[in-house]
Design a protein around this motif. Structure first.
Motif, short mmCIF file in Angstrom:
data_model
loop_
_atom_site.label_atom_id
_atom_site.label_comp_id
_atom_site.label_asym_id
_atom_site.label_seq_id
_atom_site.Cartn_x
_atom_site.Cartn_y
_atom_site.Cartn_z
N ARG A 390 0.81 -1.12 -0.01
CA ARG A 390 -0.02 0.01 -0.07
C ARG A 390 0.99 1.17 -0.02
O ARG A 390 0.39 2.29 -0.58
CB ARG A 390 -0.93 -0.03 1.21
N ALA A 391 1.81 1.36 0.81
CA ALA A 391 2.86 2.40 0.82
C ALA A 391 3.59 2.66 -0.63
O ALA A 391 3.89 3.83 -0.88
CB ALA A 391 3.93 2.13 1.91
N GLN A 392 3.61 1.53 -1.09
CA GLN A 392 4.34 1.57 -2.65
C GLN A 392 3.53 2.48 -3.78
O GLN A 392 4.26 3.05 -4.54
CB GLN A 392 4.42 0.26 -3.35
N ALA A 393 2.36 2.85 -3.30
CA ALA A 393 1.47 3.48 -4.09
C ALA A 393 1.60 4.89 -4.33
O ALA A 393 1.35 5.50 -5.12
CB ALA A 393 -0.06 3.33 -4.07
N PHE A 394 2.59 5.46 -3.26
CA PHE A 394 2.65 6.82 -3.28
C PHE A 394 4.29 7.05 -3.57
O PHE A 394 5.18 6.32 -3.36
CB PHE A 394 2.56 7.28 -1.88
N GLU A 395 4.51 8.29 -4.51
CA GLU A 395 5.77 8.45 -4.88
C GLU A 395 6.87 8.58 -3.65
O GLU A 395 8.13 8.15 -3.75
CB GLU A 395 5.81 9.71 -5.69
N GLU A 396 6.40 9.52 -2.58
CA GLU A 396 7.16 9.72 -1.62
C GLU A 396 7.69 8.74 -0.93
O GLU A 396 8.74 8.40 -0.32
CB GLU A 396 6.35 10.43 -0.41
N THR A 397 6.88 7.37 -0.82
CA THR A 397 7.22 6.27 0.02
C THR A 397 7.43 5.10 -0.92
O THR A 397 7.90 3.90 -0.22
CB THR A 397 6.29 6.00 1.29
N HIS A 398 7.52 5.17 -2.12
CA HIS A 398 7.69 4.14 -3.08
C HIS A 398 8.79 3.26 -2.89
O HIS A 398 9.06 2.16 -2.85
CB HIS A 398 7.68 4.56 -4.54
N LEU A 399 10.26 3.93 -2.90
CA LEU A 399 11.42 3.29 -2.76
C LEU A 399 11.64 2.52 -1.43
O LEU A 399 11.92 1.49 -1.26
CB LEU A 399 12.50 4.51 -3.05
N ASN A 400 11.31 3.38 -0.32
CA ASN A 400 11.51 2.86 1.04
C ASN A 400 10.46 1.72 1.07
O ASN A 400 10.85 0.55 1.72
CB ASN A 400 11.24 3.71 1.88
N ASP A 424 14.35 -5.24 -9.82
CA ASP A 424 13.38 -3.99 -10.12
C ASP A 424 13.71 -2.54 -9.47
O ASP A 424 13.57 -1.67 -10.16
CB ASP A 424 12.06 -4.44 -9.73
N ILE A 425 14.09 -2.58 -8.49
CA ILE A 425 14.22 -1.55 -7.64
C ILE A 425 15.75 -0.90 -8.38
O ILE A 425 15.86 0.36 -8.52
CB ILE A 425 14.75 -1.66 -6.25
N ASP A 426 16.80 -1.64 -8.62
CA ASP A 426 17.94 -1.13 -9.33
C ASP A 426 17.60 -0.51 -10.67
O ASP A 426 18.13 0.62 -11.01
CB ASP A 426 18.89 -2.26 -9.47
N ASN A 427 16.44 -1.29 -11.43
CA ASN A 427 16.19 -0.30 -12.84
C ASN A 427 15.57 0.86 -12.63
O ASN A 427 15.59 1.77 -13.26
CB ASN A 427 15.37 -1.45 -13.55
N LYS A 428 14.64 0.99 -11.53
CA LYS A 428 13.82 2.16 -11.35
C LYS A 428 14.87 3.21 -10.51
O LYS A 428 14.68 4.37 -10.74
CB LYS A 428 12.63 1.96 -10.49
N TYR A 429 15.71 2.90 -9.78
CA TYR A 429 16.52 3.77 -9.00
C TYR A 429 17.87 3.44 -8.91
O TYR A 429 18.39 2.67 -7.86
CB TYR A 429 15.93 3.75 -7.45
N ASN A 431 20.76 5.00 -8.64
CA ASN A 431 21.59 5.64 -7.86
C ASN A 431 21.34 5.11 -6.36
O ASN A 431 22.00 5.89 -5.62
CB ASN A 431 21.60 6.96 -8.13
N THR A 432 20.66 4.05 -6.02
CA THR A 432 20.45 3.91 -4.62
C THR A 432 21.57 3.13 -4.09
O THR A 432 22.27 2.31 -4.73
CB THR A 432 19.23 2.65 -4.63
N HIS A 433 22.00 3.90 -2.76
CA HIS A 433 23.32 3.62 -2.40
C HIS A 433 23.48 2.08 -1.99
O HIS A 433 22.43 1.32 -1.23
CB HIS A 433 23.57 4.42 -1.56
N GLY A 434 24.23 1.28 -2.41
CA GLY A 434 24.76 -0.21 -1.92
C GLY A 434 23.77 -1.28 -2.53
O GLY A 434 24.23 -2.34 -2.30
N ILE A 435 23.04 -0.79 -3.48
CA ILE A 435 22.10 -1.89 -3.83
C ILE A 435 22.84 -2.82 -4.78
O ILE A 435 22.39 -4.02 -4.92
CB ILE A 435 20.81 -1.40 -4.43
#
Length: 458
Positions: A390-400, A424-429, A431-435
């Motif tokens: 459910r939190a994924q549905a919002f841009e502000e909290t999508h990554l976390n 999937d996270i690496d493709n979308k983000y 520059n995520t540190h350490g991923i």
């Protein structure tokens, strides 16, 4: 070997999940009193400095002078109306225009001024009066033209320079107003309008050293003028001198009440400077119905960060039932209350606050994310994945939220799902540190698991 690597991954992923979203370098905008500009009453004083009357007008001029001294303006107007404009010298024609100006017959006054200037284009007083007339009628472009002409032909009037400064400030920006205001102030050093105009121009032009020099002089002359201290604070805030800005606002507070916006900025600065007791003193004297939810959130962020939970609880209690609060705002306050219970290791109250927050606003993405993180930390996985989704549905909290799900899969030893999700996270983000390092590690684990499964089949 698998469990050792998993623990390492858990530590790394937790570092990526931030429970707070707070923007540093917040802009503070103090409310300053507007520059007040007073257009003085029109002066009916006749001056023959630049244009002389004709010899055949001497007798008429003497009669008019007597009537003017007794302020019989309408009688003067009637006498001048007995003559065609062409019969009058520019000096008396100017007087006629001034009379129409004084009785607010602006259209007729404008026509006569134009006739004066057609016959005598460099008549300074006529340009000055025309500028005044257009300024009163809010035709700033024409007023600017005639004031500029008057100055170019030699006007040394502080009023005309000051008025031109004001118009330049409105039409062309602060830098164009500087010289006019400086000239006006040099001719009338104690005129508060020219002082304020020059100060406004210097600040708007970002000429802060000069503005502070002038402001220091003005404060020395009048230390009890509140607006000077607020202006000083505004300059210091723009330069990120937060300690000095706060001192200036406190001086302003000593001189009387300040606006709600400025009061709330004072609170924010005190919290930022860790003077929590003074911040709470000010907060407790503010009508809670006048504090925006954004300000309350800001206050609670700093109070919770400093473990001032008693102050936070007090602020929440006094705000959560205020007249203008919405259910969504109540949900936000309950989320902060849940943070307090989490910090105090009060699990039942923390869960209750999270549940109420989400019940009041099912789209409270921060509450969804934090509740999921809290359950994950306490190894209560039965609702965790649904909350993260459910939190994924919002841009502000999508990554976390995605990272939280990946952590959940690792904790439950579903390495294939964790690996796929991190890809999937690496493709979308990217520059995520350490991923990338974590993906490599998970890839190794997945390969080992597949190899073991294949051996078992054999």
């Amino acid at each position: 070997m698998k469990s050792i690597i998993s623990k390492k991954l858990i530590t790394l992923l937790v570092l990526l999940i931030s429970p707070y979203a707070f923007t540093k370098g917040m802009q503070y905008t103090l409310e300053l009193p507007p520059e007040k500009f007073v257009i003085p009453a029109f002066s009916e004083v006749y001056s023959d400095r630049e244009s002389s009357i004709s010899p055949n007008e001497y007798e008429l001029a003497e009669n008019l002078k007597s009537l003017l001294s007794n302020k019989n303006y309408m009688e003067v107007k009637l006498k001048l109306d007995e003559f065609y404009d062409i019969e009058l010298s520019p000096a008396l024609l100017l007087l006629k225009a001034q009379l129409y100006f004084s009785i607010k017959e602006y259209d007729q006054a404008e026509k006569i001024y134009m006739r004066v200037l057609k016959r005598k284009p460099q008549f300074v007083r006529a340009h000055e009066d025309m500028g005044q007339l257009y300024l009163i009628r809010n035709n700033l472009e024409k007023a600017q033209y005639h004031f500029s002409k008057a100055i170019s032909y030699g006007s040394e009037s502080a009023l005309i320079h000051g008025q031109l400064g004001y118009i330049n400030l409105q039409l062309n920006g602060a830098f164009s107003a500087l010289f006019a205001y400086q000239k006006a102030l040099s001719l009338e050093p104690n005129n508060k309008h020219w002082q304020q105009g020059l100060l406004t121009s210097l600040i708007s032009s970002k000429m802060y050293p000069s503005a502070m020099a002038l402001l220091t002089e003005l404060i020395a002359r009048n230390p009890k003028k509140q607006s000077y201290w607020l202006t000083k604070a505004a300059i210091e805030l723009d330069n990120e001198n937060f300690d000095s800005a706060l001192q200036s606002i406190e001086y302003a507070l000593l001189l009387g009440p300040i606006s709600q916006q400025n009061t709330q900025i004072a609170v924010r600065l005190h919290l930022q400077q860790q003077s929590y007791s003074r911040a709470m003193d000010i907060i407790n004297n503010i009508n809670k119905n006048e504090i925006t939810i954004d300000n309350i959130k800001h206050y609670l962020f700093w109070l919770n960060k400093a473990n001032r939970f008693e102050d936070s609880e007090s602020l929440i209690a006094s705000s959560i039932n205020s007249d203008n609060i919405t259910q969504a705002d109540q949900s936000v306050l309950l989320t902060y209350q849940a943070d307090i219970h989490v910090a105090n290791n009060n699990k039942p109250k923390a869960i209750n606050a999270f549940e109420k927050a989400i019940e009041l606003n099912e789209n409270n993405n921060i509450a969804l994310l934090k509740y999921a993180q809290y359950l994950l930390k306490n190894k209560e996985y039965y609702r965790t994945e649904a909350l993260f989704i459910r939190a994924q549905a919002f841009e502000e909290t999508h990554l976390n939220a995605l990272l939280g799900r990946a952590q959940l899969y690792i904790n439950t030893e579903d390495m294939q799902s964790a690996y796929s999700l991190l890809i999937d996270i690496d493709n979308k983000y990217p520059n995520t540190h350490g991923i990338k390092a974590q993906i490599d590690t998970l890839e190794s684990i997945v390969k080992i698991e597949k190899s073991l499964m294949n051996r078992e089949k054999l």
